[in-house]
Design an enzyme around this catalytic site. Structure first.
Site, PDB file in Angstrom:
ATOM      1  N   GLN A   1       0.816  -1.224   0.000  1.00 22.52           N
ATOM      2  CA  GLN A   1       0.000   0.000   0.000  1.00 22.52           C
ATOM      3  C   GLN A   1       0.846   1.268   0.000  1.00 22.52           C
ATOM      4  O   GLN A   1       0.489   2.248   0.652  1.00 22.52           O
ATOM      5  CB  GLN A   1      -0.940  -0.006   1.212  1.00 22.52           C
ATOM      6  CG  GLN A   1      -2.048  -1.054   1.110  1.00 22.52           C
ATOM      7  CD  GLN A   1      -3.223  -0.756   2.019  1.00 22.52           C
ATOM      8  OE1 GLN A   1      -3.030  -0.335   3.157  1.00 22.52           O
ATOM      9  NE2 GLN A   1      -4.431  -0.983   1.529  1.00 22.52           N
TER      10      GLN A   1
ATOM     11  N   TYR B   1      -1.498   3.947  -1.219  1.00 25.53           N
ATOM     12  CA  TYR B   1      -2.565   4.261  -0.250  1.00 25.53           C
ATOM     13  C   TYR B   1      -1.985   4.949   0.988  1.00 25.53           C
ATOM     14  O   TYR B   1      -2.515   5.965   1.463  1.00 25.53           O
ATOM     15  CB  TYR B   1      -3.258   2.952   0.130  1.00 25.53           C
ATOM     16  CG  TYR B   1      -4.449   3.070   1.044  1.00 25.53           C
ATOM     17  CD1 TYR B   1      -5.720   3.335   0.524  1.00 25.53           C
ATOM     18  CD2 TYR B   1      -4.323   2.883   2.417  1.00 25.53           C
ATOM     19  CE1 TYR B   1      -6.829   3.416   1.366  1.00 25.53           C
ATOM     20  CE2 TYR B   1      -5.415   2.954   3.263  1.00 25.53           C
ATOM     21  CZ  TYR B   1      -6.676   3.218   2.730  1.00 25.53           C
ATOM     22  OH  TYR B   1      -7.758   3.291   3.572  1.00 25.53           O
TER      23      TYR B   1
HETATM   24  P1  NDP Z   1     -16.075   1.627   0.484  1.00 25.00           P
HETATM   25  O1  NDP Z   1     -15.273   1.017  -0.622  1.00 25.00           O
HETATM   26  O2  NDP Z   1     -17.014   0.768   1.253  1.00 25.00           O
HETATM   27  O3  NDP Z   1     -16.916   2.896  -0.097  1.00 25.00           O
HETATM   28  C1  NDP Z   1     -16.223   3.871  -0.820  1.00 25.00           C
HETATM   29  C2  NDP Z   1     -17.157   5.005  -1.156  1.00 25.00           C
HETATM   30  O4  NDP Z   1     -16.387   6.011  -1.839  1.00 25.00           O
HETATM   31  C3  NDP Z   1     -18.286   4.621  -2.112  1.00 25.00           C
HETATM   32  O5  NDP Z   1     -19.437   5.377  -1.832  1.00 25.00           O
HETATM   33  C4  NDP Z   1     -17.712   5.024  -3.469  1.00 25.00           C
HETATM   34  O6  NDP Z   1     -18.694   5.297  -4.471  1.00 25.00           O
HETATM   35  C5  NDP Z   1     -16.988   6.300  -3.108  1.00 25.00           C
HETATM   36  N1  NDP Z   1     -15.967   6.669  -4.065  1.00 25.00           N
HETATM   37  C6  NDP Z   1     -14.860   5.975  -4.417  1.00 25.00           C
HETATM   38  N2  NDP Z   1     -14.177   6.631  -5.363  1.00 25.00           N
HETATM   39  C7  NDP Z   1     -14.863   7.759  -5.630  1.00 25.00           C
HETATM   40  C8  NDP Z   1     -14.668   8.843  -6.525  1.00 25.00           C
HETATM   41  N3  NDP Z   1     -13.614   8.906  -7.349  1.00 25.00           N
HETATM   42  N4  NDP Z   1     -15.587   9.838  -6.551  1.00 25.00           N
HETATM   43  C9  NDP Z   1     -16.667   9.808  -5.733  1.00 25.00           C
HETATM   44  N5  NDP Z   1     -16.898   8.805  -4.851  1.00 25.00           N
HETATM   45  C10 NDP Z   1     -16.004   7.791  -4.807  1.00 25.00           C
HETATM   46  O7  NDP Z   1     -15.004   2.326   1.440  1.00 25.00           O
HETATM   47  P2  NDP Z   1     -14.948   2.368   3.051  1.00 25.00           P
HETATM   48  O8  NDP Z   1     -16.240   2.799   3.587  1.00 25.00           O
HETATM   49  O9  NDP Z   1     -14.332   1.110   3.524  1.00 25.00           O
HETATM   50  O10 NDP Z   1     -13.860   3.514   3.268  1.00 25.00           O
HETATM   51  C11 NDP Z   1     -14.232   4.867   3.417  1.00 25.00           C
HETATM   52  C12 NDP Z   1     -12.975   5.681   3.698  1.00 25.00           C
HETATM   53  O11 NDP Z   1     -12.370   5.203   4.898  1.00 25.00           O
HETATM   54  C13 NDP Z   1     -11.917   5.560   2.603  1.00 25.00           C
HETATM   55  O12 NDP Z   1     -11.251   6.794   2.437  1.00 25.00           O
HETATM   56  C14 NDP Z   1     -10.962   4.543   3.177  1.00 25.00           C
HETATM   57  O13 NDP Z   1      -9.668   4.674   2.649  1.00 25.00           O
HETATM   58  C15 NDP Z   1     -11.014   4.870   4.653  1.00 25.00           C
HETATM   59  N6  NDP Z   1     -10.630   3.786   5.512  1.00 25.00           N
HETATM   60  C16 NDP Z   1     -11.324   2.613   5.489  1.00 25.00           C
HETATM   61  C17 NDP Z   1     -10.948   1.589   6.332  1.00 25.00           C
HETATM   62  C18 NDP Z   1     -11.667   0.285   6.334  1.00 25.00           C
HETATM   63  O14 NDP Z   1     -11.194  -0.629   7.013  1.00 25.00           O
HETATM   64  N7  NDP Z   1     -12.778   0.127   5.656  1.00 25.00           N
HETATM   65  C19 NDP Z   1      -9.806   1.723   7.241  1.00 25.00           C
HETATM   66  C20 NDP Z   1      -9.170   3.018   7.197  1.00 25.00           C
HETATM   67  C21 NDP Z   1      -9.575   4.003   6.356  1.00 25.00           C
HETATM   68  P3  NDP Z   1     -19.283   4.066  -5.377  1.00 25.00           P
HETATM   69  O15 NDP Z   1     -20.117   3.227  -4.447  1.00 25.00           O
HETATM   70  O16 NDP Z   1     -20.075   4.735  -6.427  1.00 25.00           O
HETATM   71  O17 NDP Z   1     -18.091   3.309  -5.877  1.00 25.00           O
END
Ligand code: NDP
Length: 240
Positions: free
Chosen positions: A144, A147
């Site tokens: 990563q 990331y």
């Molecule tokens: P998910 O993959 O479950 O959801 C991601 C969301 O972001 C979706 O709504 C997606 O839209 C949207 N998205 C992605 N790319 C774009 C873009 N280019 N433009 C607009 N919307 C976008 O992610 P998580 O809920 O797991 O993660 C949320 C945040 O938390 C992220 O930043 C992640 O890095 C961070 N995080 C998560 C952890 C985890 O364990 N889950 C741990 C630490 C940090 P669509 O559905 O249309 O694709």
């Protein structure tokens, strides 16, 4: 309450939980997503929270999108920069496309959204920006480099913008979640995930509610003395 909150990536995972928690606390909430139309439609039907669609990696799309949210719902008081993706690969196999996609989506978006929201916040003398980083931005992670670089970059961005905005009653903070039970983590192979959970002192993955309660705390009008900070929510997995 009149405050408007905009949550990027608010249709799934952590963002969806954050959007619902803000709505339940009385904020007028809008969400942005990019490509999973079925998930966005299901979210909208279940919650009645407005859903917008644009690519947060695209500066002009963010400018137009925020304009649209502001004309339909109202000026953005609370911005939660939550949208993020992974394109994991060890560096000796990482492609330029994997690097750029993650940097532009996870870090570029924080600039694109904040830049297009900050002038209005400054004019109105109020703003709350909450940036979702990651435990892996604090400690690094195999596979990563892209990331972790983006998520670490968010922490420097947060501190700088907090300094620039402090006199305008705009706070800028970061949350660094540990591993949470969302689609993003569902992509991790089960045997790897079992090992990860074994290394989390509280003995479980996090969930949307664990992160949403911190966002609510930081979004509050009364949280005006808290800025430039990073809040860990990782079950004790990493203590900075
Ligand atoms: P998910 O993959 O479950 O959801 C991601 C969301 O972001 C979706 O709504 C997606 O839209 C949207 N998205 C992605 N790319 C774009 C873009 N280019 N433009 C607009 N919307 C976008 O992610 P998580 O809920 O797991 O993660 C949320 C945040 O938390 C992220 O930043 C992640 O890095 C961070 N995080 C998560 C952890 C985890 O364990 N889950 C741990 C630490 C940090 P669509 O559905 O249309 O694709």
């Amino acid at each position: 309450m009149d405050r408007v909150a905009l949550v990027t990536g608010g249709t799934r995972g952590l963002g969806a939980a954050i959007a619902v928690a803000l709505r339940d606390a009385g904020y007028r909430v809008a969400t942005v997503h990019r490509s999973n139309v079925d998930a966005a439609q299901a979210f909208r039907e279940k919650t009645s929270i407005p859903v917008f669609c644009w690519d947060v990696a695209d500066f002009s799309a963010c400018r137009e999108g925020i304009r649209q949210v502001e004309s339909e719902i109202g000026p953005v008081d609370i911005l939660v920069n939550n949208a993020g993706i992974t394109r994991d690969a060890v560096l000796h196999r990482m492609t330029p496309e994997q690097w750029s996609a993650v940097i532009l989506t996870n870090l570029g978006s924080v600039f694109n959204m904040s830049r297009n929201a900050i002038e209005g916040m400054r004019e109105r003398g109020f703003g709350r920006i909450v940036n979702i980083s990651s435990v892996n931005g604090e400690r690094g992670q195999i596979g990563q480099a892209n990331y972790a670089a983006a998520k670490a970059g968010i922490l420097g961005f947060t501190k700088s913008l907090a300094l620039e905005s402090a006199r305008k009653n705009i706070t800028v903070n970061a949350i660094a979640p540990g591993y949470c039970d969302t689609d993003m983590v569902a992509a991790v192979p089960k045997e790897v995930l079992d090992k990860i959970v074994a290394g989390i002192p509280v003995g479980r993955l996090g969930n949307g509610g664990d992160i949403a309660r911190l966002v609510l705390f930081l979004a509050d009008d009364a949280a005006s003395f808290i800025t430039g900070a990073t809040f860990d929510a990782n079950g004790g997995q990493f203590m900075a």
